[in-house]
Scaffold this motif. Structure first.
Motif, PDB file in Angstrom:
ATOM      1  N   HIS A  57      -9.734  33.869 -35.736  1.00 23.66           N
ATOM      2  CA  HIS A  57     -10.197  35.237 -35.959  1.00 23.66           C
ATOM      3  C   HIS A  57     -11.014  35.759 -34.777  1.00 23.66           C
ATOM      4  O   HIS A  57     -11.480  34.989 -33.945  1.00 23.66           O
ATOM      5  CB  HIS A  57     -11.028  35.348 -37.246  1.00 23.66           C
ATOM      6  N   TRP A  58     -11.149  37.065 -34.751  1.00 21.64           N
ATOM      7  CA  TRP A  58     -11.979  37.763 -33.773  1.00 21.64           C
ATOM      8  C   TRP A  58     -13.373  37.940 -34.357  1.00 21.64           C
ATOM      9  O   TRP A  58     -13.522  38.147 -35.551  1.00 21.64           O
ATOM     10  CB  TRP A  58     -11.418  39.166 -33.504  1.00 21.64           C
ATOM     11  N   THR A  59     -14.380  37.909 -33.505  1.00 25.80           N
ATOM     12  CA  THR A  59     -15.728  38.319 -33.878  1.00 25.80           C
ATOM     13  C   THR A  59     -16.145  39.389 -32.879  1.00 25.80           C
ATOM     14  O   THR A  59     -16.369  39.088 -31.699  1.00 25.80           O
ATOM     15  CB  THR A  59     -16.713  37.130 -33.832  1.00 25.80           C
ATOM     16  N   VAL A  60     -16.170  40.619 -33.340  1.00 29.62           N
ATOM     17  CA  VAL A  60     -16.543  41.736 -32.475  1.00 29.62           C
ATOM     18  C   VAL A  60     -17.707  42.457 -33.132  1.00 29.62           C
ATOM     19  O   VAL A  60     -17.629  42.851 -34.291  1.00 29.62           O
ATOM     20  CB  VAL A  60     -15.358  42.708 -32.264  1.00 29.62           C
ATOM     21  N   GLY A  94      -6.126  44.730 -28.203  1.00 31.58           N
ATOM     22  CA  GLY A  94      -7.067  44.712 -29.319  1.00 31.58           C
ATOM     23  C   GLY A  94      -7.879  45.992 -29.301  1.00 31.58           C
ATOM     24  O   GLY A  94      -8.483  46.316 -28.285  1.00 31.58           O
ATOM     25  N   CYS A 110     -10.536  47.424 -36.941  1.00 30.77           N
ATOM     26  CA  CYS A 110      -9.517  47.153 -35.935  1.00 30.77           C
ATOM     27  C   CYS A 110      -8.151  47.355 -36.558  1.00 30.77           C
ATOM     28  O   CYS A 110      -8.022  47.507 -37.773  1.00 30.77           O
ATOM     29  CB  CYS A 110      -9.643  45.741 -35.382  1.00 30.77           C
ATOM     30  N   ALA A 115      -4.404  42.976 -33.734  1.00 30.26           N
ATOM     31  CA  ALA A 115      -5.463  42.032 -33.356  1.00 30.26           C
ATOM     32  C   ALA A 115      -5.017  40.593 -33.628  1.00 30.26           C
ATOM     33  O   ALA A 115      -5.268  39.694 -32.824  1.00 30.26           O
ATOM     34  CB  ALA A 115      -6.758  42.351 -34.097  1.00 30.26           C
ATOM     35  N   GLY A 119      -4.404  37.764 -30.790  1.00 32.80           N
ATOM     36  CA  GLY A 119      -5.062  36.461 -30.826  1.00 32.80           C
ATOM     37  C   GLY A 119      -4.068  35.319 -30.717  1.00 32.80           C
ATOM     38  O   GLY A 119      -4.308  34.330 -30.004  1.00 32.80           O
ATOM     39  N   CYS A 149     -18.318  40.136 -28.031  1.00 32.67           N
ATOM     40  CA  CYS A 149     -16.940  39.862 -28.431  1.00 32.67           C
ATOM     41  C   CYS A 149     -16.605  38.401 -28.170  1.00 32.67           C
ATOM     42  O   CYS A 149     -16.855  37.878 -27.083  1.00 32.67           O
ATOM     43  CB  CYS A 149     -16.003  40.772 -27.634  1.00 32.67           C
ATOM     44  N   ILE A 151     -13.717  35.052 -29.704  1.00 26.30           N
ATOM     45  CA  ILE A 151     -12.497  34.750 -30.449  1.00 26.30           C
ATOM     46  C   ILE A 151     -12.609  33.296 -30.888  1.00 26.30           C
ATOM     47  O   ILE A 151     -13.135  32.447 -30.153  1.00 26.30           O
ATOM     48  CB  ILE A 151     -11.251  35.044 -29.592  1.00 26.30           C
TER      49      ILE A 151
END
Length: 157
Positions: A57-60, A94, A110, A115, A119, A149, A151
């Protein structure tokens, strides 16, 4: 789990800004297909210590309303810092944002499918790379100081 933060590459960003200045000062045009760095963009990098990764997962985090677009490049930057060409920009990108009416505890929005695919594409490229470079475009109140940001990947066993 392996959390990888995107790190600003200030040296590469500066070299790319100097390229734009140099062309402007000489009244020259960019090369055919060359992608010049825009004023609201900066170069970031991901360093892979392990190659066998699966996207998690993304952490933004955007500390204020704004819009962040992250574009990967296929470019392996060399010491001569060859020019970035448009064909070296990868799809999808993204796109992350926080609207002015969003409460601070509301997650950053998002385009989920893009996204996730983005990834997964990064995880695939990590299998053959130690480093990847990205263009971060900041808009609508977003800037490098208001963005965090990273990942997260799971490791192949």
């Amino acid at each position: 789990m392996s959390l990888l933060p995107f790190r600003p590459d200030t040296q590469l960003t500066e070299v790319m800004r100097l390229r734009v200045q140099s062309l402007q000062q000489r009244g020259q045009k960019r090369q055919d297909g060359e992608r010049l760095l825009r004023p609201n963009e900066a170069v970031y990098r991901l360093d892979f210590s392990k190659q066998s990764l699966h996207f998690s997962h993304w952490t933004v985090r955007l500390t204020q309303p704004g819009h962040l677009t992250v574009t990967a490049t296929s470019q392996l930057w060399t010491p001569d810092l060859t020019n970035l060409m448009t064909r070296q920009l990868l799809e999808p990108v993204g796109v992350f944002w926080r609207s002015p009416e969003d409460a601070s505890n509301v997650p950053v929005k998002c385009y989920d499918a893009d996204a996730h695919e983005f990834g997964e594409r990064i995880a695939e490229l990590a299998k053959v790379r130690k480093v990847m470079y990205f263009l971060f475009a900041f808009a609508e109140g977003c800037n490098p100081e208001t963005v965090d940001c990273s990942i997260t990947f799971t490791l192949d066993s």
